[in-house]
Design an enzyme around this catalytic site. Structure first.
Site, short mmCIF file in Angstrom:
data_model
loop_
_atom_site.label_atom_id
_atom_site.label_comp_id
_atom_site.label_asym_id
_atom_site.label_seq_id
_atom_site.Cartn_x
_atom_site.Cartn_y
_atom_site.Cartn_z
CE1 TYR A 100 11.57 0.66 -21.48
CE2 TYR A 100 11.59 2.73 -20.28
CZ TYR A 100 11.67 1.35 -20.29
OH TYR A 100 11.84 0.68 -19.12
CD GLU A 188 10.75 -2.48 -20.16
OE1 GLU A 188 11.72 -1.92 -19.63
OE2 GLU A 188 10.81 -3.62 -20.68
#
Length: 366
Positions: A100, A188
């Protein structure tokens, strides 16, 4: 403003962040499928919802027949209430690991924060609850440059293998550059994928840009910009069923608080600003009442350059169209007497106390 995944990935490519090969289709472009050689692909609904995969918005196909079937399936469904208008079709990556990576404004620290986790492919909120130690957070001084060595430091502390650090650090450095250049509030990659042959890809892409920075950019090429309403007031939709309208951000926030205090749940924040005309008040009320969940509306006006009689005229016009919606009005200030007279003539109660108006509205809805 939110960008669709395919739009964000186009920007990522411009900055040199690798993304899977793919293309976008709409319902009108299904014939594109006949002209391509289909291998294993991922079929992704372009919708603004979290948990898209779990909700059935990401499917897989291994040949042309399967691909057509999956595309028709996605176009015929809603993902968490959102209709699928476009689909991104991408090559299926041979995934070895998922990380992530995100950049967000940390409002408590008043700084951008880079977040990295070895737990990719799931909601970062879940990781924060379950394994908070798996998230490395690094705050950046806005007036200082974020340099590649800092990206390598973050990844070293995250504990990823040394051979992966250079390629992942390069993506991190470029992602922050996008964040800064685009005036983003969030960007993101989840997951950031390491493939079997050691290459890195942004398998997903999120990019949300700051509405207040529109004047510095040409966002007309993005889908949502064309759909964005050109409102004459500040409006934020919320989850409740009580519309809240005020004049001034502080007064509107206080109005939301008082509704919560008396057991209500605001459906919106709507600030008509200073000097609003009857026409703007009408537009504001129409916007609030577009939401079918709204049962009541709390209007809190402290008139300075905003005239109470103008506000009252706007309220009266809309009440004629929505006789079943409960209204509570607190109104004081410029042309207060004229405004109250207009409300009285039309059977609309008003109060001079914000607390009393909120209490009476919630009682009428009980």
């Amino acid at each position: 403003m939110k960008l669709h995944e395919y739009e964000a990935k186009n920007i990522f490519k411009e900055y040199g962040i690798p993304t899977p090969e793919g293309f976008v289709i709409s319902k009108e472009e299904l014939s594109k499928i006949d002209d391509i050689d289909v291998k294993s692909v991922v079929v992704k609904a372009q919708v603004f919802v979290g948990g898209r995969g779990k909700a059935g918005g990401i499917l897989f196909a291994d040949n042309k027949e399967e691909l057509k079937e999956k595309i028709n399936e996605l176009f015929s469904k809603e993902i968490k209430g959102e209709k699928v208008e476009k689909i991104l079709i991408e090559e299926k990556l041979p995934i070895k690991k998922e990380y992530y990576l995100g950049v967000v404004i940390d409002r408590n620290e008043k700084k951008p924060a880079i977040m990295f986790s070895t737990e990719g492919g799931v909601d970062i909120e879940e990781v924060a609850k379950r394994n908070p130690e798996k998230i490395v957070k690094y705050h950046i001084e806005p007036r200082k440059e974020f340099l590649p060595y800092s990206a390598r430091w973050i990844l070293k502390h995250a504990g990823i293998p040394s051979k992966e650090i250079p390629v992942v650090a390069d993506v991190m450095y470029k992602l922050y550059k996008i964040f800064k250049d685009m005036d983003a509030v969030l960007t993101e990659i989840n997951p950031l994928v390491i493939t079997e042959d050691g290459k890195v890809y942004a398998a997903d892409a999120v990019l949300n840009v700051d509405d207040d920075a529109y004047y510095r950019h040409d966002y007309s090429k993005f889908e949502e910009f064309g759909k964005k309403e050109k409102l004459e007031f500040a409006y934020v939709e919320l989850d409740g069923d009580i519309g809240v309208i005020g004049n001034g951000a502080g007064l509107t926030l206080a109005s939301m608080d008082i509704i919560k205090e008396f057991g209500g749940n605001p459906s919106c924040f709507l600030d008509i600003g200073g000097g609003a005309s009857a026409e703007i008040v009408k537009k504001a009320l129409k916007k609030v009442l577009e939401n079918p969940k709204v049962r009541g509306v709390f209007i809190n006006i402290l008139g300075g350059i905003t005239r109470c009689d103008e506000v009252a005229r706007g309220i009266v016009e809309i009440l004629k169209e929505h006789p079943n919606v409960k209204f509570a009005v607190r109104m004081m200030g410029t042309n207060e007497e004229e405004g109250r007279k207009i409300l009285e003539e039309n059977g609309i109660p008003y109060e001079t106390s914000m607390e009393e108006a909120a209490r009476k509205l919630m009682e009428s809805l009980a």
